[in-house]
Scaffold this motif. Sequence first.
Motif, PDB file in Angstrom:
ATOM      1  N   THR A  79       0.839  -1.199   0.000  1.00 60.58           N
ATOM      2  CA  THR A  79       0.000   0.000   0.000  1.00 60.58           C
ATOM      3  C   THR A  79       0.872   1.246   0.000  1.00 60.58           C
ATOM      4  O   THR A  79       2.060   1.193   0.330  1.00 60.58           O
ATOM      5  CB  THR A  79      -0.941   0.025   1.219  1.00 60.58           C
ATOM      6  N   ASN A  80       0.248   2.357  -0.354  1.00 60.65           N
ATOM      7  CA  ASN A  80       0.973   3.630  -0.440  1.00 60.65           C
ATOM      8  C   ASN A  80       0.462   4.660   0.547  1.00 60.65           C
ATOM      9  O   ASN A  80       0.610   5.865   0.319  1.00 60.65           O
ATOM     10  CB  ASN A  80       0.861   4.191  -1.868  1.00 60.65           C
ATOM     11  N   ILE A  81      -0.142   4.197   1.644  1.00 63.74           N
ATOM     12  CA  ILE A  81      -0.620   5.143   2.648  1.00 63.74           C
ATOM     13  C   ILE A  81       0.571   5.763   3.374  1.00 63.74           C
ATOM     14  O   ILE A  81       1.702   5.296   3.249  1.00 63.74           O
ATOM     15  CB  ILE A  81      -1.582   4.454   3.648  1.00 63.74           C
ATOM     16  N   ASN A  82       0.303   6.824   4.116  1.00 61.79           N
ATOM     17  CA  ASN A  82       1.342   7.520   4.865  1.00 61.79           C
ATOM     18  C   ASN A  82       2.249   6.541   5.594  1.00 61.79           C
ATOM     19  O   ASN A  82       1.772   5.606   6.236  1.00 61.79           O
ATOM     20  CB  ASN A  82       0.673   8.473   5.858  1.00 61.79           C
ATOM     21  N   GLU A  83       3.574   6.750   5.507  1.00 61.59           N
ATOM     22  CA  GLU A  83       4.527   5.766   6.018  1.00 61.59           C
ATOM     23  C   GLU A  83       4.322   5.465   7.498  1.00 61.59           C
ATOM     24  O   GLU A  83       4.323   4.297   7.915  1.00 61.59           O
ATOM     25  CB  GLU A  83       5.958   6.256   5.791  1.00 61.59           C
ATOM     26  N   LYS A  84       4.152   6.516   8.295  1.00 64.85           N
ATOM     27  CA  LYS A  84       4.002   6.300   9.734  1.00 64.85           C
ATOM     28  C   LYS A  84       2.725   5.526  10.038  1.00 64.85           C
ATOM     29  O   LYS A  84       2.730   4.573  10.835  1.00 64.85           O
ATOM     30  CB  LYS A  84       3.993   7.634  10.470  1.00 64.85           C
TER      31      LYS A  84
END
Length: 197
Positions: free
Chosen positions: A105-110
């Motif tokens: 997935t490409n959601i926010n890294e944190k």
Amino acid sequence: MKGLKIQDLISSGVYATVYFFVVFLATLILRFTIPTLNSLLIPGLSALLSGVVYLMVINRVPKFGAITIVGSIMAIFFLIFGYFPLAFVPSLLFPLLGDWVQTKTNINEKVRVYLSYTLFSFGLTGPILPLWFMKEAYIDSLLSRGKDMTYINSVFEPISTVSFFVSMGLTILFSIIGLMIGQKIYNKHFAKKSNQV
């Protein structure tokens, strides 16, 4: 970066072994401190203690499959050592979901790291979820293993709606706290200065 290579498999196996011993340590701590609720709190305490191990996995072997391998060590353990027959399923499913979130997935890294670790931590709920959702089958399983009703009643004594939400809630909370602690340890002792989490 595509596909796990031999060195990746070896590294994942090493981290899986370390994770197994962390879970074993958490189990021992709870068994001697909170014997009545120990099984319900193992996923939470393990999540609190395993954050740095998880960070080492996702940073040293940042490929799909590594997280699944690490979580699967517990699935193998549950399957071999006579736990409830379906106990191994969450130990495969939740690490696989965490693996997918972290690597696909490409959601926010944190957000991605915290979500994937929380999913991974739920892999240890396999032995306890049937206590709430498959009570009769669980009792039959214990009886088939020679357990008497005194033992069975002691197993189910803490099982209630409240204990379910406490157990699951602590798993989520301790996953977050455990990863925060793990980040500090990882950044101080294991991360390259140019690649800190």
